[in-house]
Design a protein around this motif. Structure first.
Motif, short mmCIF file in Angstrom:
data_model
loop_
_atom_site.label_atom_id
_atom_site.label_comp_id
_atom_site.label_asym_id
_atom_site.label_seq_id
_atom_site.Cartn_x
_atom_site.Cartn_y
_atom_site.Cartn_z
N GLU A 40 31.66 39.36 56.99
CA GLU A 40 31.69 38.03 56.37
C GLU A 40 30.32 37.68 55.78
OE1 GLU A 40 34.89 35.70 59.24
OE2 GLU A 40 32.78 35.66 59.77
N LYS A 91 40.79 24.99 53.72
CA LYS A 91 42.01 25.71 53.33
C LYS A 91 43.26 24.85 53.40
CE LYS A 91 41.61 29.00 56.31
NZ LYS A 91 41.66 30.26 57.03
N ASN A 300 46.75 33.90 53.47
CA ASN A 300 45.70 33.00 53.92
C ASN A 300 44.65 32.99 52.81
OD1 ASN A 300 43.68 31.67 55.34
ND2 ASN A 300 43.05 33.52 56.44
N ASP A 302 41.32 31.73 51.29
CA ASP A 302 40.07 31.00 51.51
C ASP A 302 39.73 30.25 50.24
OD1 ASP A 302 39.13 31.68 54.15
OD2 ASP A 302 38.83 33.72 53.43
N LYS A 338 34.84 41.53 51.56
CA LYS A 338 35.49 40.64 52.53
C LYS A 338 36.76 41.22 53.15
CE LYS A 338 35.62 36.48 54.47
NZ LYS A 338 36.68 36.73 55.43
N HIS A 378 46.26 30.18 60.38
CA HIS A 378 45.06 30.03 59.55
C HIS A 378 45.14 28.83 58.61
CE1 HIS A 378 42.99 33.32 61.29
NE2 HIS A 378 44.20 33.79 61.50
#
Ligand code: BGC
Length: 420
Positions: A40, A91, A300, A302, A338, A378
């Motif tokens: 990350e 998110k 998910n 971001d 990522k 998430h």
């Protein structure tokens, strides 16, 4: 490209927009995020570099803690005290919640100049817009329903690939355990329990069941034999983790697979970012496989939301950052590090590995089959209090000897209460 081009052409940190609205403002952005693990950190550093190379001043505000629970607590207190960071990793429905509070700045001018409507898929646009206005920008598409496996450990029990059904998963895990190998690397934190849980819901129930239970919160689905079977499977998985799992961070669980201390981890593809950051090669040092399901794909996305801030430099910083994030170059560089795939169209996957290519192919197949679904664990499917109600029950069950019947009735009750 308007901000970036002007900055690069003049060599001075002010933009076309700045000439009109914020004369000679130097773009500055405080960025609140939770990207602190090895993979990350590398990925977010690429955004910082891009921003600085384009004349921006980056003020880093990392808040450690997987899935962002701690970061969201910090965000709430910052906004309450009238000191919102300019750009915040945020998110799904949380974007709508903050927009309803009037906390987010609109990015329509950058969106129009950059043609975002043509390059951001409609489903993602819906998440980024509030009442038709862009208030956030997407960074990537992470897939949640993955198994990350150590091929050397699998080979010790005669397996050369990850399981394709949950029965196979259990048979393989039993063999590994009998051979003295920890089958599942897991970190006992509520969001990690929920990550595993939702992949089991998808696999045992199928996409329609997932939609009914974890997106529509349909009582019949929540209160069903299928949901009982999901909790039964969670109990089995609980038996496959090592004794030291409570509180363990997700990236330490990934490291266990990497180092041969456990055979498999169920985790989103930010785990791939950890393998890559450690120099591991997909297909050789580790295997990526979807958790068993029929054309399911838990997404998910971001994204960064821009909060209302005052000061021309900060506003210029938000616009520059937003423009760069949706740009093709950033979407390639960042996502290579990522573990995710680009959120916008027009970025070639040529430089990406087979796991990313599988993610893209499975995404297309899932969209056609109706299995492309938002991750509950998430923050993509439900507002925070509703997801929280589910996650609490999942964790309470995982960490006790609660029966599946009891878990189901608690789940129904918790969701009903949270809905009121
Ligand atoms: C985020 C990822 C992040 C992971 C672990 C997820 O919710 O979407 O970007 O790497 O949490 O912190």
């Amino acid at each position: 490209m308007y901000l970036r081009k002007t900055i690069l052409a003049t060599g001075v940190a002010f933009s076309a927009l700045a000439t009109a609205n914020f004369a000679h403002a130097e773009p500055t952005a405080e960025v609140l995020h939770w990207w602190t693990s090895g993979g990350e950190a590398k990925a977010v550093a690429s955004l910082k570099e891009d921003f600085e190379a384009n004349g921006g001043t980056w003020v880093d505000s990392p808040v450690a803690g997987g899935a962002g629970d701690a970061a969201m607590t910090v965000l709430r207190s910052r906004v309450l005290s009238g000191d919102a960071p300019a750009a915040v990793q945020l998110k799904g429905p949380a974007i709508q919640e903050w927009a309803e509070q009037g906390a987010l700045a609109d990015l329509n001018d950058v969106a129009a100049a950059e043609g975002w409507d043509d390059v951001i898929p409609a489903a993602i646009q819906d998440v980024m817009k509030y009442e038709g206005d862009y208030v956030a920008v997407p960074v990537n598409v992470h897939r949640v329903d993955w198994i990350w496996a150590n091929p050397t450990l699998l080979a010790k029990v005669g397996a050369d690939s990850a399981p394709t059904t949950w029965d196979e998963f259990n048979t393989l895990a039993d063999k590994l355990q009998a051979a003295g190998i920890t089958p599942v690397a897991h970190g006992g934190q509520p969001w990690q329990d929920a990550t595993v849980f939702e992949t089991v819901v998808l696999g045992l129930g199928g996409p329609e069941f997932f939609q009914s239970a974890l997106v529509d919160l349909d009582e019949d689905a929540l209160n069903s034999d299928t949901m009982k079977a999901v909790f039964d499977q969670m109990r089995k998985i609980r038996g496959y983790v090592d004794a030291d799992f409570p509180g363990r961070d997700w990236n330490l669980a990934t490291a266990m697979v990497m180092n041969g201390e456990a055979a498999m981890q169920i985790m989103g593809d930010w785990a791939k970012g950890e393998f890559l950051a450690a120099g591991k090669v997909p297909g050789k040092d580790f295997i990526c496989a979807a958790t068993p399901s029929e054309n399911g794909y838990l997404f998910n996305v971001d994204s960064f939301a821009m909060f209302n801030v005052s000061g021309d430099d900060k506003v210029a910083g938000q616009k520059l950052l937003a423009e760069l994030i949706v740009g093709e170059k950033f979407q390639e560089t960042f996502n290579l590090l990522k573990g995710s795939i680009p959120a916008r169209s027009g970025v070639s996957l040529d430089k990406f590995d087979d796991c990313a290519k599988k993610s893209e192919a499975d995404l297309q197949a899932a969209q056609e089959a109706g299995g492309f679904l938002p991750s509950m664990a998430h923050g993509m499917a439900l507002r925070g209090h509703l997801a929280g109600a589910i996650v609490d029950v999942v964790t309470a069950h995982f960490n006790s000897d609660m029966s599946s019947d009891e878990a189901v009735s608690r789940l129904v009750e918790a969701v009903e209460l949270a809905k009121d």
